[in-house]
Design an enzyme around this catalytic site. Structure first.
Site, PDB file in Angstrom:
ATOM      1  CB  SER A  17      -0.918   0.031   1.223  1.00 34.60           C
ATOM      2  OG  SER A  17      -1.827  -1.036   1.194  1.00 34.60           O
TER       3      SER A  17
HETATM    4  N1  SAH Z   1      -0.942  -4.533   3.911  1.00 38.58           N
HETATM    5  C1  SAH Z   1      -0.327  -4.937   2.667  1.00 38.58           C
HETATM    6  C2  SAH Z   1      -1.282  -4.687   1.527  1.00 38.58           C
HETATM    7  C3  SAH Z   1      -1.101  -5.666   0.458  1.00 38.58           C
HETATM    8  S1  SAH Z   1      -2.318  -5.554  -0.823  1.00 38.58           S
HETATM    9  C4  SAH Z   1       0.975  -4.222   2.419  1.00 38.58           C
HETATM   10  O1  SAH Z   1       1.112  -3.069   2.864  1.00 38.58           O
HETATM   11  O2  SAH Z   1       1.850  -4.781   1.790  1.00 38.58           O
HETATM   12  C5  SAH Z   1      -3.662  -6.486  -0.149  1.00 38.58           C
HETATM   13  C6  SAH Z   1      -3.356  -7.904   0.239  1.00 38.58           C
HETATM   14  O3  SAH Z   1      -4.594  -8.509   0.597  1.00 38.58           O
HETATM   15  C7  SAH Z   1      -2.761  -8.754  -0.889  1.00 38.58           C
HETATM   16  O4  SAH Z   1      -1.573  -9.327  -0.444  1.00 38.58           O
HETATM   17  C8  SAH Z   1      -3.848  -9.804  -1.140  1.00 38.58           C
HETATM   18  O5  SAH Z   1      -3.334 -11.071  -1.510  1.00 38.58           O
HETATM   19  C9  SAH Z   1      -4.537  -9.863   0.211  1.00 38.58           C
HETATM   20  N2  SAH Z   1      -5.896 -10.390   0.195  1.00 38.58           N
HETATM   21  C10 SAH Z   1      -6.874 -10.220  -0.750  1.00 38.58           C
HETATM   22  N3  SAH Z   1      -7.990 -10.873  -0.401  1.00 38.58           N
HETATM   23  C11 SAH Z   1      -7.723 -11.482   0.796  1.00 38.58           C
HETATM   24  C12 SAH Z   1      -8.483 -12.310   1.676  1.00 38.58           C
HETATM   25  N4  SAH Z   1      -9.734 -12.675   1.426  1.00 38.58           N
HETATM   26  N5  SAH Z   1      -7.880 -12.745   2.816  1.00 38.58           N
HETATM   27  C13 SAH Z   1      -6.615 -12.410   3.111  1.00 38.58           C
HETATM   28  N6  SAH Z   1      -5.845 -11.635   2.318  1.00 38.58           N
HETATM   29  C14 SAH Z   1      -6.398 -11.169   1.182  1.00 38.58           C
END
Ligand code: SAH
Length: 213
Positions: A64
């Site tokens: 993010s």
């Molecule tokens: N907090 C992270 C954001 C990553 S983007 C960072 O700062 O790096 C969002 C993440 O949510 C992705 O890695 C994606 O695989 C995950 N995601 C999407 N749907 C999900 C679900 N149902 N359960 C768990 N993770 C999920």
């Protein structure tokens, strides 16, 4: 795995930008000042790591944008020893911010590749979440509920009911809601059945998907 004075200088500049964009919580700003974001990215992005932007982290996902991380963290009103559930561990950067704020963090990731990489990375950086799980965040983590707050870091088409039921009374759910564009939404649990909703502008996230991969 180097963190140099140059990186620190870039982090200080990033924090200034976040303040200019309206982030006020000093604890959140200090956590961002401390955490080496470049070490959460592939080394080919090292030179860009302190731009206020999202970058690819593999498996079609992104880390993010720092402003988004700061905005969501501020909305959580983290206190020391708060038990926080994070949906979407991804790179682990948001996890690291919450751990640095003194929270006990439980985090779920549905992409196995990212789950495995991040589980190895965080302890190397001295970041110790309480629990990292490979699974589907739509279900939350009932075995560890209730939580002081819950943060969803992917764009959710709906509010997962399981997450609402895993919040303490007074607890806060911060969730970006919508399909192409998401509205940052805060739900505060007033009692067993009532939640107070506040909306905070548009953001863009990768989608919250069901099941695991
Ligand atoms: N907090 C992270 C954001 C990553 S983007 C960072 O700062 O790096 C969002 C993440 O949510 C992705 O890695 C994606 O695989 C995950 N995601 C999407 N749907 C999900 C679900 N149902 N359960 C768990 N993770 C999920």
């Amino acid at each position: 795995m180097k963190d140099t004075a140059k990186h620190q200088g870039l982090r200080n500049q990033l924090v200034k930008q976040l303040e200019d964009k309206g982030i006020k919580d000093i604890n959140v700003l200090n956590a961002i000042k401390k955490i080496p974001r470049h070490l959460f990215l592939n080394s080919s992005f090292e030179d860009f790591a302190y731009q206020d932007k999202a970058f690819p982290i593999g498996a079609g996902q992104t880390i993010s944008q720092p402003y988004t991380v700061a905005f969501q963290s501020e909305l959580l009103q983290v206190e020391k020893d708060h038990k926080i559930l994070e949906i979407g561990t991804g790179s682990g950067y948001q996890t690291a911010v919450l751990v640095t704020l003194g929270a006990k963090v439980y985090s779920i990731e549905r992409q196995n590749e990212l789950f495995k990489t991040t589980k190895l990375l965080l302890p190397k950086l001295g970041i110790r979440p309480s629990h990292l799980t490979f699974g589907d965040g739509y279900k939350g983590l009932p075995q560890f509920a209730p939580f002081d707050s819950i943060i969803v870091t992917a764009g959710a088409p709906i509010i997962p009911q399981a997450l609402l039921s895993q919040l303490k009374i007074g607890g806060r759910l911060v969730i970006p809601l919508g399909d192409d564009v998401q509205v940052m939404t805060l739900l505060v649990r007033k009692n067993e059945t009532q939640f107070e909703k506040t909306e905070f502008g548009d953001f863009r996230f990768v989608p919250l998907l069901e099941n695991k991969n």
